[in-house]
Structure formats: C-alpha cells, structure tokens
Write an enzyme that holds these catalytic residues in place. Structure first.
Site, PDB file in Angstrom:
ATOM      1  N   GLN A   1       1.015   6.460   1.112  1.00 50.62           N
ATOM      2  CA  GLN A   1       1.382   7.422   1.897  1.00 50.62           C
ATOM      3  C   GLN A   1       2.817   7.470   1.202  1.00 50.62           C
ATOM      4  O   GLN A   1       4.231   7.881   1.876  1.00 50.62           O
ATOM      5  CB  GLN A   1       1.207   7.946   3.400  1.00 50.62           C
TER       6      GLN A   1
ATOM      7  N   CYS B   1      -8.422   5.931  10.243  1.00 50.50           N
ATOM      8  CA  CYS B   1      -8.760   5.688   9.228  1.00 50.50           C
ATOM      9  C   CYS B   1      -7.912   4.092   9.591  1.00 50.50           C
ATOM     10  O   CYS B   1      -7.068   3.701   9.133  1.00 50.50           O
ATOM     11  CB  CYS B   1      -8.438   4.985   8.084  1.00 50.50           C
TER      12      CYS B   1
ATOM     13  N   ASP C   1       0.630  -1.203  -0.223  1.00 55.16           N
ATOM     14  CA  ASP C   1       0.233  -0.143  -0.171  1.00 55.16           C
ATOM     15  C   ASP C   1       1.087   1.199   0.106  1.00 55.16           C
ATOM     16  O   ASP C   1       1.285   1.416   0.801  1.00 55.16           O
ATOM     17  CB  ASP C   1      -0.895   0.276   1.487  1.00 55.16           C
TER      18      ASP C   1
HETATM   19  N1  PMP Z   1      -3.509   3.423   2.582  1.00 53.42           N
HETATM   20  C1  PMP Z   1      -3.121   4.919   3.075  1.00 53.42           C
HETATM   21  C2  PMP Z   1      -1.590   3.477   3.384  1.00 53.42           C
HETATM   22  C3  PMP Z   1      -3.845   6.117   3.386  1.00 53.42           C
HETATM   23  O1  PMP Z   1      -3.078   6.836   3.926  1.00 53.42           O
HETATM   24  C4  PMP Z   1      -4.667   5.839   2.273  1.00 53.42           C
HETATM   25  C5  PMP Z   1      -5.830   7.532   2.628  1.00 53.42           C
HETATM   26  N2  PMP Z   1      -5.418   8.128   3.936  1.00 53.42           N
HETATM   27  C6  PMP Z   1      -5.225   4.871   2.256  1.00 53.42           C
HETATM   28  C7  PMP Z   1      -5.144   3.967   2.118  1.00 53.42           C
HETATM   29  C8  PMP Z   1      -6.241   4.852   1.069  1.00 53.42           C
HETATM   30  O2  PMP Z   1      -6.899   5.665   0.245  1.00 53.42           O
HETATM   31  P1  PMP Z   1      -7.824   6.201  -0.885  1.00 53.42           P
HETATM   32  O3  PMP Z   1      -9.151   6.938   0.385  1.00 53.42           O
HETATM   33  O4  PMP Z   1      -7.258   7.474  -1.937  1.00 53.42           O
HETATM   34  O5  PMP Z   1      -8.662   5.147  -1.396  1.00 53.42           O
END
Ligand code: PMP
Length: 417
Positions: A214, A375, A211
């Site tokens: 960031q 989140c 992922d």
């Molecule tokens: N993974 C990480 C580490 C994030 O910081 C985020 C967004 N805060 C996401 C996944 C999800 O990204 P998105 O909302 O753009 O799909």
C-alpha cells in the site's frame, strides 16, 4: 503521505481531469451512473501507457525469455530484463540481482518465509509483526512457526490504529530474528514509521521485511535510504497488471538463501546426481515468468514517475482530508483508523447498517468501495466490528468522487431510514 494537508489551502496544480483521460475504464457506466472508483487499495486501474506497453509486447515481441537465440526470444528477454532494471531504478536498489520478480506481495513474503526464515529459525527464535498486518504478512509467519517451532510476537496498536511504538520496541530482543511490518496498513491507512523500525530492529540484530503493497503507489520508496532487508510489493496496486510484483532483497541475504521453487530458469546445470543453481536473481524465478506483466510494471513505473509520486501523494492526501472531514459530519458514520499519518484509505462504519449492505447500495449508485475485513481480520477483532466499508484513492480520483460518495451515503441512510 500525511493526510493533514488542508483541502482548501494548497493550489490545485495537479490535473486529475487530465490523468483520468489516461484511464479508459473510468468512462464506464455502472448501474446507469458514471463509475466512481474508490477501490484502488484492492486493485488500481491501468492507464493507456501500461495497456499499450503490454499490447505492444504481446503483439510484436513475445517469446519465452532467456533460452532462445532467435530474435523474438531476445526481444522478449530484453523487454523482461529491461523491466527489472526499471524496477531497480524505481526502488534505488544497488543491483538487478536484488530484484526478484514474483506474482505479488503474497508470493514475495512467502518466499522470504520459506527460504530465509524456515531454514534458519528454530525454537526460541522470534518473529515480530504488528497487529495491523494484512493476512499475507501474518499467515506465512504462522506457517514458519509451525514448521520450525519459532514464536510469533505481535506488537499492539491503539484505537486510532497507530502502532504503539514503545511496546513494539519492548518486544524487540535478542531472540528477535525477523521483523515483518506493513509500510502502510490496507485496512486503516496508517503509515508506519518504517525507517525507525528498521533502525531499531537492526540494533537488535534482526532483519526486516517491509510489506510495501500500500506504500509504493503513494510514496517514493528508496530501499537504500530505508535500509530494509526485504521490501515487497504488487504491481496491480500501482497501475500495473495483476500477477506481477517485486521482492527486493539485500544481495548478501539473497545470495545465502536456498531457492524456494525448483524447475527451469533457476538452474545452471542439472544431472540426476547434482544440480547447481543459477545466479541472482534468476535463482528465485523458477519456470516461465510473467513477461508481459513485467513489461506492464515497467510502464506503470514510468507512468507514476511522469505524474510525480509526490504530486500524486499530495493530491490523494487532499482528497483523504476532504473525505475525512465530510464523512465525519454524517450522523452515524464512525471512522475506523484515525492515525496522525495516513495514506489514501478511509475505513468507516455506519450505525445500524452492515458494511455489505452499504456497499451494495453504493454500487447501485455506481460507486465502488470495498467492504469486509480487508484480509485483516485481527484488525476487525481489535475494533470489535465484523467489517468496514473502505474508500481508497488513486491518482485519478477527484473532489467530485468524494461528493458522489457523500451523496451515496445519504442515499444509504434514506434506505435504512
Ligand atoms: N499486504 C497488504 C498491505 C495489502 O494491501 C495486500 C493486498 N490487499 C497484500 C499484502 C497482498 O497483496 P497481493 O494480493 O497482491 O499479493
């Protein structure tokens, strides 16, 4: 991406004042104060070259892609597919067949969960994640576990917010089918040793999804050097529009995966008896895509590379080191996430003040920080707190922004006496 760069040693060759002029929104006044934008980890702002690329496309080249013989459709198709080639170069992927346009990181991870994991995994199989993941890298795997009977394993972190690597390795075994791991934690800023993780997972025959939401704004990502099987990121955290992102996938894996959404674009032929699917990457792109978003993403990649990803990262690391030192001196401030290797994120609490109140008072001073669980509720649970305030840095932040944050926190302390 390391934060341990002295704020006072390196010469300030990076011209943040010039960079700021590329971002018109930074001239906004908020509550009578010049905006201090410290929320780029949630969503970054867009520079003029991105805004103009989107406007130019919408003004002169828009039509639906792929299906038309007329001039505008061809112009739109070449802009869209040009952006795909741009993304391929940005990531150093081997082929455009490995670049799937998606809405963002969330959709990318769900695609892999539903198309790679769900058809293959069953009881006894394991998916391994870490304790610092964003919900987007937890919930899709929990759903796969519900759907298939496989098991989710979670590698622990320490009080600094670092992955306990030995424990992680111990959790890798013959049942591990997939490792899904953040490159950089959004809640804590921790940079994970993803290359080492990929090597260890591969040695156990597991595939790896990284992922990178960031990471891409703060570091050069070379998917071939990293050797990850899947790499996901969102455009809106790297100076591009919302609603566009990329799933990189190794071609042989993508080729063997079924489509996850059906509709136009993803087919070659359709009859009521039998449908055949399109080639990569279009097999995974059902329906009309976010064409202008892809154009903006390509422009954002040009922009970031014109600044120099390494130069941006070094600048942000200086700001992070400066802010870390300054905040540590404020009575009552507790930094949350103090890993040896961090990127651009400073999470903290202030004794006796709820993060939301802190954020609201900072907002009255024109300072935008994020407050809440980011989140990443399991991270908050681990630290035994409901929420943190999080300041995060982008290419346009300055030492003045850090000074304003420090002054704003002084104001919060006055209010709460
Ligand atoms: N993974 C990480 C580490 C994030 O910081 C985020 C967004 N805060 C996401 C996944 C999800 O990204 P998105 O909302 O753009 O799909």
């Amino acid at each position: 991406m390391a934060a341990n760069v002295s704020p006072f040693s390196a010469p300030e060759a990076y011209d943040a004042a010039r960079v700021r002029r590329d971002f018109p929104i930074l001239a906004t006044q908020v509550n009578g104060h010049p905006l201090v934008y410290l929320d780029s980890a949630a969503s970054s702002q867009r520079p003029l070259p991105v805004l103009r690329a989107v406007e130019d496309y919408e003004t002169h080249s828009h039509a639906n892609v792929h299906r038309g013989v007329h001039a505008l459709s061809q112009a739109a198709t070449s802009a869209f597919e040009g952006a795909r080639e741009r993304a391929r170069r940005f990531l150093n992927a081997r082929s455009i067949r490995e670049i799937i346009f998606v809405r963002g990181t969330t959709e990318a991870i769900n695609l892999v969960a539903q198309s790679y994991a769900r058809p293959r995994f069953g009881p006894g199989d394991e998916i391994l994640i870490s304790a610092l993941e964003h919900h987007a890298n937890i919930v899709p795997w929990q759903m796969v576990c519900e759907q298939t009977g496989c098991t989710l394993k979670v590698a622990p972190i320490n009080r600094r917010g670092e992955l306990l690597y030995e424990e992680f390795e111990e959790l890798l075994g013959p049942r591990t089918r997939l490792v899904a791991i953040a490159h950089v934690s959004n809640a804590l800023g921790t940079v994970l040793p993803v290359k080492r993780i990929v090597e260890a997972a591969h040695a156990h025959g597991a595939v790896v999804l990284v992922d990178g939401a960031q990471a891409v704004p703060h570091s050069r990502v070379d998917v071939r050097a990293l050797d990850a099987d899947f790499y996901a990121f969102s455009g809106h955290k790297m100076y591009a529009p919302t609603g566009i992102g990329v799933l990189y996938g190794r071609e042989e894996l993508l080729a063997a995966m079924p489509p996850w959404q059906g509709g136009g674009e993803m087919i070659l032929t359709v009859s009521f008896d039998r449908t055949t699917y399109n080639e990569l990457p279009w097999k995974f792109e059902a329906g009309t895509p976010n064409i202008s978003g892809a154009v903006g993403l390509g422009a954002a990649m040009d922009y970031l590379e014109s600044l120099g990803v390494e130069a941006v990262a070094a600048h942000e690391a200086r700001l992070l080191a400066l802010a870390t030192a300054e905040l540590a001196r404020i009575p009552g401030i507790e930094l949350v996430g103090t890993a040896a290797s961090k990127a651009s994120v400073l999470s903290f609490t202030l004794a006796g003040v709820h993060a939301h109140d802190l954020g609201t008072i900072l907002d009255t001073e024109g300072i935008a920080v994020r407050t809440g669980h980011h989140c990443a509720m399991p991270v908050m649970t681990f630290f035994g707190i409901p929420a943190t305030a999080r300041a995060s840095f982008g290419c346009y932040n300055t030492e003045d922004d850090v000074a304003r944050l420090v002054a704003g926190l002084g104001r919060v302390r006055e209010v709460f006496g």
